[in-house]
Design a protein around this motif. Structure first.
Motif, mmCIF file in Angstrom:
data_model
loop_
_atom_site.group_PDB
_atom_site.id
_atom_site.type_symbol
_atom_site.label_atom_id
_atom_site.label_comp_id
_atom_site.label_asym_id
_atom_site.label_seq_id
_atom_site.Cartn_x
_atom_site.Cartn_y
_atom_site.Cartn_z
ATOM 1 N N ARG A 24 0.590 -0.962 0.196
ATOM 2 C CA ARG A 24 -0.174 -0.191 0.012
ATOM 3 C C ARG A 24 0.803 1.160 0.154
ATOM 4 O O ARG A 24 0.820 2.143 -0.833
ATOM 5 C CB ARG A 24 -1.045 0.405 1.203
ATOM 6 N N MET A 28 2.347 5.053 -5.343
ATOM 7 C CA MET A 28 2.397 6.375 -5.567
ATOM 8 C C MET A 28 3.522 6.080 -6.430
ATOM 9 O O MET A 28 3.117 6.669 -7.409
ATOM 10 C CB MET A 28 1.831 7.445 -5.159
ATOM 11 N N THR A 63 -6.536 5.824 -5.303
ATOM 12 C CA THR A 63 -5.106 6.354 -5.207
ATOM 13 C C THR A 63 -4.985 7.190 -6.818
ATOM 14 O O THR A 63 -4.819 8.231 -6.541
ATOM 15 C CB THR A 63 -3.983 5.525 -4.462
#
Ligand code: FES
Length: 157
Positions: A24, A28, A63
Motif C-alpha cells: 500500500r 504512488m 489512489t
C-alpha cells in the motif's frame, strides 16, 4: 495485462517494493512507473500495479484517481504542464495558455489533433520566482512569453 511491465519497469518496481514496508505504501511510486511505461493509467495498467503489489485493484484505483498527477486518458507524445497559479498568472500564464490553444489546437485536459502535445494545467511547479513556467515532459522551462514558448516547443516533435 497482468505483469505486462517490461524488464526495466519490473526492475524499478522490485526496487520500489524493497523500499516500502507495505504494498500500500508503494502505490504512488509504482503508479509513476506504470504511467511512464504505458503513457497513461488505463484499467489494465492499474490491474498490473495491483498484481505487482499484491493489492486489490480498487485500492490502487482509489489512489490513482485521487491525485491529479496521474493520467487517466491517453496522452500526446509530449505532455505540457503549464502553471497558472498566482505568481505565473500575474506574469502572463493565461496568455500563454491561449497561445497554446490557438497554435496547437490543444485545450487543457486535451491532446492536440496531431497527437503531438497534451496540455495540463498545474497548480505550481516550484518555479514561482521565474515564471511563467511550464514542464514539458520532465523538462522545466521558465521566463516564458509568447515568443519563447513557441521556440521551446519547436524542440518537441
Ligand atoms: S506559481 Fe507558477 S511555478 Fe509556482
Amino acid at each position: 495485462m497482468k505483469n505486462s511491465f517490461g524488464p526495466g519497469a519490473l526492475a524499478l518496481l522490485n526496487e520500489i517494493k524493497t523500499k516500502y514496508p507495505t504494498g500500500r505504501a508503494a502505490i504512488m511510486p509504482a503508479l509513476y512507473v506504470a504511467q511512464e511505461e504505458f503513457g497513461w493509467l488505463m484499467p489494465e495498467a492499474l490491474e498490473a500495479v495491483a498484481d505487482c503489489l499484491e493489492l486489490p485493484e480498487m485500492t490502487v484505483r482509489s489512489t490513482a484517481t485521487f491525485y491529479s498527477m496521474y493520467r487517466h486518458r491517453k496522452a500526446g507524445r509530449n505532455v505540457i504542464r503549464i502553471c497558472t497559479n498566482v505568481s505565473c498568472m500575474v506574469l502572463g500564464a493565461r496568455t500563454l495558455k491561449g497561445v497554446l490553444e490557438g497554435l496547437y489546437g490543444v485545450a487543457p485536459g486535451g491532446v492536440s489533433p496531431d497527437g503531438r502535445f497534451s496540455l495540463e494545467i498545474a497548480d505550481c511547479i516550484g518555479a514561482c520566482g521565474s515564471g511563467p513556467a511550464m514542464l514539458v515532459n520532465d523538462d522545466l522551462h521558465t521566463g516564458l512569453d509568447a515568443k519563447k514558448i513557441i521556440e521551446v516547443l519547436e524542440n518537441y516533435k
